[in-house]
Scaffold this motif. Sequence first.
Motif, PDB file in Angstrom:
ATOM      1  N   UNK A   1     -12.896  -3.020  -0.868  1.00 60.44           N
ATOM      2  CA  UNK A   1     -11.741  -2.889  -1.733  1.00 60.44           C
ATOM      3  C   UNK A   1     -10.921  -1.700  -1.282  1.00 60.44           C
ATOM      4  N   UNK A   2      -9.693  -1.616  -1.750  1.00 56.42           N
ATOM      5  CA  UNK A   2      -8.836  -0.501  -1.380  1.00 56.42           C
ATOM      6  C   UNK A   2      -7.826  -0.946  -0.354  1.00 56.42           C
ATOM      7  N   UNK A   3      -6.835  -0.122  -0.137  1.00 56.57           N
ATOM      8  CA  UNK A   3      -5.773  -0.464   0.796  1.00 56.57           C
ATOM      9  C   UNK A   3      -6.014   0.278   2.093  1.00 56.57           C
ATOM     10  N   UNK A   4      -6.358  -0.453   3.140  1.00 58.37           N
ATOM     11  CA  UNK A   4      -6.483   0.107   4.466  1.00 58.37           C
ATOM     12  C   UNK A   4      -7.682   1.009   4.703  1.00 58.37           C
ATOM     13  N   UNK A   5      -8.556   1.161   3.747  1.00 61.87           N
ATOM     14  CA  UNK A   5      -9.727   2.017   3.960  1.00 61.87           C
ATOM     15  C   UNK A   5     -10.952   1.327   3.396  1.00 61.87           C
ATOM     16  N   UNK A   6     -12.075   1.454   4.100  1.00 58.80           N
ATOM     17  CA  UNK A   6     -13.292   0.806   3.615  1.00 58.80           C
ATOM     18  C   UNK A   6     -13.771   1.425   2.302  1.00 58.80           C
TER      19      UNK A   6
ATOM     20  N   UNK B   1      -8.278  -9.302  -8.376  1.00 61.16           N
ATOM     21  CA  UNK B   1      -7.639  -8.868  -7.141  1.00 61.16           C
ATOM     22  C   UNK B   1      -7.797  -9.906  -6.025  1.00 61.16           C
ATOM     23  N   UNK B   2      -6.726 -10.077  -5.257  1.00 58.76           N
ATOM     24  CA  UNK B   2      -6.722 -10.981  -4.112  1.00 58.76           C
ATOM     25  C   UNK B   2      -6.611 -10.127  -2.856  1.00 58.76           C
ATOM     26  N   UNK B   3      -7.471 -10.431  -1.874  1.00 58.45           N
ATOM     27  CA  UNK B   3      -7.518  -9.656  -0.640  1.00 58.45           C
ATOM     28  C   UNK B   3      -7.059 -10.486   0.548  1.00 58.45           C
ATOM     29  N   UNK B   4      -6.494  -9.794   1.534  1.00 56.64           N
ATOM     30  CA  UNK B   4      -6.008 -10.406   2.764  1.00 56.64           C
ATOM     31  C   UNK B   4      -7.183 -10.882   3.620  1.00 56.64           C
ATOM     32  N   UNK B   5      -6.877 -11.517   4.750  1.00 55.89           N
ATOM     33  CA  UNK B   5      -7.913 -12.022   5.654  1.00 55.89           C
ATOM     34  C   UNK B   5      -8.870 -10.937   6.123  1.00 55.89           C
TER      35      UNK B   5
ATOM     36  N   UNK C   1      -2.210 -16.289  -4.650  1.00 53.77           N
ATOM     37  CA  UNK C   1      -1.942 -15.199  -5.594  1.00 53.77           C
ATOM     38  C   UNK C   1      -0.652 -15.485  -6.365  1.00 53.77           C
ATOM     39  N   UNK C   2      -0.425 -14.752  -7.427  1.00 57.30           N
ATOM     40  CA  UNK C   2       0.775 -14.951  -8.244  1.00 57.30           C
ATOM     41  C   UNK C   2       2.052 -14.670  -7.465  1.00 57.30           C
ATOM     42  N   UNK C   3       1.956 -13.899  -6.384  1.00 53.29           N
ATOM     43  CA  UNK C   3       3.138 -13.589  -5.570  1.00 53.29           C
ATOM     44  C   UNK C   3       3.356 -14.616  -4.458  1.00 53.29           C
ATOM     45  N   UNK C   4       2.541 -15.683  -4.434  1.00 55.25           N
ATOM     46  CA  UNK C   4       2.705 -16.742  -3.460  1.00 55.25           C
ATOM     47  C   UNK C   4       1.930 -16.557  -2.169  1.00 55.25           C
ATOM     48  N   UNK C   5       1.230 -15.454  -2.022  1.00 54.46           N
ATOM     49  CA  UNK C   5       0.452 -15.200  -0.804  1.00 54.46           C
ATOM     50  C   UNK C   5      -0.956 -15.757  -0.942  1.00 54.46           C
ATOM     51  N   UNK C   6      -1.478 -16.286   0.162  1.00 54.80           N
ATOM     52  CA  UNK C   6      -2.847 -16.781   0.178  1.00 54.80           C
ATOM     53  C   UNK C   6      -3.789 -15.650   0.537  1.00 54.80           C
ATOM     54  N   UNK C   7      -4.929 -15.627  -0.120  1.00 57.07           N
ATOM     55  CA  UNK C   7      -5.927 -14.607   0.151  1.00 57.07           C
ATOM     56  C   UNK C   7      -7.250 -15.021  -0.436  1.00 57.07           C
ATOM     57  N   UNK C   8      -8.132 -14.037  -0.643  1.00 55.09           N
ATOM     58  CA  UNK C   8      -9.485 -14.308  -1.089  1.00 55.09           C
ATOM     59  C   UNK C   8      -9.825 -13.560  -2.377  1.00 55.09           C
ATOM     60  N   UNK C   9     -10.608 -14.222  -3.236  1.00 53.10           N
ATOM     61  CA  UNK C   9     -11.207 -13.584  -4.406  1.00 53.10           C
ATOM     62  C   UNK C   9     -12.707 -13.858  -4.342  1.00 53.10           C
TER      63      UNK C   9
ATOM     64  N   UNK D   1     -10.057  -6.392   3.085  1.00 50.08           N
ATOM     65  CA  UNK D   1      -9.927  -4.992   2.704  1.00 50.08           C
ATOM     66  C   UNK D   1      -8.630  -4.736   1.953  1.00 50.08           C
ATOM     67  N   UNK D   2      -7.547  -5.293   2.447  1.00 50.82           N
ATOM     68  CA  UNK D   2      -6.216  -5.020   1.909  1.00 50.82           C
ATOM     69  C   UNK D   2      -5.927  -5.908   0.707  1.00 50.82           C
ATOM     70  N   UNK D   3      -5.642  -5.265  -0.413  1.00 54.12           N
ATOM     71  CA  UNK D   3      -5.305  -6.017  -1.621  1.00 54.12           C
ATOM     72  C   UNK D   3      -3.863  -6.491  -1.491  1.00 54.12           C
ATOM     73  N   UNK D   4      -3.659  -7.808  -1.668  1.00 53.93           N
ATOM     74  CA  UNK D   4      -2.325  -8.373  -1.478  1.00 53.93           C
ATOM     75  C   UNK D   4      -1.713  -8.962  -2.751  1.00 53.93           C
TER      76      UNK D   4
END
Length: 193
Positions: free
Chosen positions: A40-45, A177-181, A58-66, A184-187
């Motif tokens: 979790x977190x933005x750009x840091x482990x 929270x939805x994360x990028x591929x 996601x609600x903003x239209x981006x695909x990611x993972x939960x 790590x990065x929350x999108x």
Amino acid sequence: MTTTEQTGTRAGRPGARRRLVVGGGVLVVLALVAAGAFATGVGRPAEPVTGDLVRVLATNGREGYVRSDDLQPPELVPANPEEAGALQAARDEASGRAFVASLAEGLGAAVDVEDEIAGRAYDETRRAVYRGSTAAALAVLEDRLGLDPDRLASGDVRALLDEAVLAGERAVQREIPVYDDDRTTRIGVFVVG
């Protein structure tokens, strides 16, 4: 919740499964469930999280993972029919309280009813609003909550009903929270409930 699964290998990930998840009135994209960890977190482990991951929109239209555990956390999975009834009753009462509070604020009046009655009024009003029947919704408010129909008829009653129903829905929604591929990065967020 309806779920279909297909097991196989995808993108070099043995044991990956495809899952179609339908629930809460929201169709989630055809999802890739991959066992593994992400941070979790933005750009840091951060501390790694393990479990199945579900690809969502996601609600903003981006695909990611939960995390699949976030979709159905253990505390919201009943162990028996009695517990299921208690969980549903608590959810109905929370929606009802928010619904009645929104109505009271919109009317500028106190509305004092028991939580169970507020929950029933919310459910019946929500159904009437979604069917497009303002008259049926007003009848519920008069019958269940004892609200004066003349007071309800003044002003923009449809906007008042819509806002109160939305307040009831929001009261039981959860944002996941939805994360990028990179896991790590929350999108964005995915709303359930």
